[in-house]
Scaffold this motif. Structure first.
Motif, PDB file in Angstrom:
ATOM      1  N   ALA A  21     -31.553  18.911  -1.838  1.00 44.50           N
ATOM      2  CA  ALA A  21     -32.155  19.199  -3.138  1.00 44.50           C
ATOM      3  C   ALA A  21     -33.487  19.901  -3.227  1.00 44.50           C
ATOM      4  N   ILE A  22     -34.214  19.567  -2.402  1.00 44.57           N
ATOM      5  CA  ILE A  22     -35.476  20.307  -2.465  1.00 44.57           C
ATOM      6  C   ILE A  22     -35.476  21.610  -1.813  1.00 44.57           C
ATOM      7  N   ALA A  23     -34.502  22.095  -1.342  1.00 42.99           N
ATOM      8  CA  ALA A  23     -34.287  23.226  -0.556  1.00 42.99           C
ATOM      9  C   ALA A  23     -34.382  24.370  -1.721  1.00 42.99           C
ATOM     10  N   ASP A  24     -33.944  24.217  -2.898  1.00 44.98           N
ATOM     11  CA  ASP A  24     -33.987  25.480  -3.719  1.00 44.98           C
ATOM     12  C   ASP A  24     -35.124  25.249  -4.707  1.00 44.98           C
ATOM     13  N   PRO A  25     -35.993  26.280  -5.292  1.00 50.68           N
ATOM     14  CA  PRO A  25     -37.038  26.127  -6.009  1.00 50.68           C
ATOM     15  C   PRO A  25     -36.941  25.799  -7.554  1.00 50.68           C
ATOM     16  N   ILE A  26     -35.708  26.021  -7.917  1.00 47.10           N
ATOM     17  CA  ILE A  26     -35.437  25.433  -9.378  1.00 47.10           C
ATOM     18  C   ILE A  26     -35.216  24.094  -9.138  1.00 47.10           C
ATOM     19  N   ARG A  27     -34.647  23.563  -8.278  1.00 41.95           N
ATOM     20  CA  ARG A  27     -34.610  22.085  -8.336  1.00 41.95           C
ATOM     21  C   ARG A  27     -36.095  21.614  -8.161  1.00 41.95           C
ATOM     22  N   ILE A  31     -31.424  11.825  -6.607  1.00 40.13           N
ATOM     23  CA  ILE A  31     -32.920  11.956  -7.110  1.00 40.13           C
ATOM     24  C   ILE A  31     -32.931  11.738  -8.598  1.00 40.13           C
ATOM     25  N   ILE A  32     -31.890  12.097  -9.023  1.00 37.06           N
ATOM     26  CA  ILE A  32     -31.969  11.755 -10.830  1.00 37.06           C
ATOM     27  C   ILE A  32     -30.905  10.864 -11.202  1.00 37.06           C
ATOM     28  N   LEU A  58     -33.409  10.853 -15.656  1.00 37.16           N
ATOM     29  CA  LEU A  58     -34.596  10.098 -15.057  1.00 37.16           C
ATOM     30  C   LEU A  58     -34.852  10.426 -13.723  1.00 37.16           C
ATOM     31  N   ILE A  59     -35.990  10.539 -13.304  1.00 34.48           N
ATOM     32  CA  ILE A  59     -36.184  10.696 -11.594  1.00 34.48           C
ATOM     33  C   ILE A  59     -36.009   9.344 -10.955  1.00 34.48           C
ATOM     34  N   GLN A  60     -35.657   9.233  -9.739  1.00 36.28           N
ATOM     35  CA  GLN A  60     -35.570   8.368  -9.103  1.00 36.28           C
ATOM     36  C   GLN A  60     -36.322   8.621  -7.695  1.00 36.28           C
ATOM     37  N   PRO A  61     -37.950   8.388  -8.019  1.00 34.80           N
ATOM     38  CA  PRO A  61     -38.725   8.755  -6.856  1.00 34.80           C
ATOM     39  C   PRO A  61     -38.390   8.143  -5.686  1.00 34.80           C
ATOM     40  N   LYS A  62     -37.942   7.076  -5.306  1.00 35.58           N
ATOM     41  CA  LYS A  62     -37.962   6.465  -3.982  1.00 35.58           C
ATOM     42  C   LYS A  62     -36.905   7.420  -3.036  1.00 35.58           C
ATOM     43  N   THR A  63     -36.022   8.276  -3.503  1.00 32.42           N
ATOM     44  CA  THR A  63     -35.212   8.806  -2.959  1.00 32.42           C
ATOM     45  C   THR A  63     -35.608  10.247  -2.247  1.00 32.42           C
ATOM     46  N   LEU A  64     -37.062  10.466  -2.680  1.00 33.96           N
ATOM     47  CA  LEU A  64     -37.766  11.513  -2.046  1.00 33.96           C
ATOM     48  C   LEU A  64     -38.564  11.062  -0.818  1.00 33.96           C
TER      49      LEU A  64
END
Length: 109
Positions: free
Chosen positions: A8-14, A54-55, A67-73
């Motif tokens: 998920a975090i590998a892409d700058p748009i995401r 993540i969402i 909605l973001i699910q911050p715990k997954t980060l």
């Protein structure tokens, strides 16, 4: 296909979408308006973020709220945090090296 937070975090748009959703809940269209890429491309990024957990999407009438699910980060945070000390030590070592060079230069003048 089950994806993970690192995909998920590998892409700058995401990463940008995560940042935006960390401060407000938006519809898919509202998110798409913030980018200069197509609505289908944004939908693809949102799908990946959803697959990673993540969402989540909540249906509100005809709109889908993201909605973001911050715990997954947390796994990504913990992985990055383990390298924090390493980089601090390297930066401190470099600073000490620069200070030694400056001291030698002053002593030679």
């Amino acid at each position: 296909m089950r994806r993970d937070v690192f995909q998920a975090i590998a892409d700058p748009i995401r990463r940008d979408i995560i940042e935006i959703l960390s401060t407000e809940v938006l519809t898919v269209n509202e998110i798409a308006e913030k980018f200069e890429i197509s609505r289908p491309a944004i939908s693809k990024h949102l799908k990946i973020l959803n697959e990673c957990g993540i969402i989540t999407f909540n249906q509100s009438g005809r709109e889908r709220l993201c909605l973001i699910q911050p715990k997954t980060l947390i796994p990504a945070f913990l992985w990055i945090k383990q390298y924090n000390k390493l980089w601090e030590d390297r930066i401190d070592s470099f600073e000490n090296y620069i200070n030694q060079l400056q001291t030698k230069k002053k002593n030679n003048e």
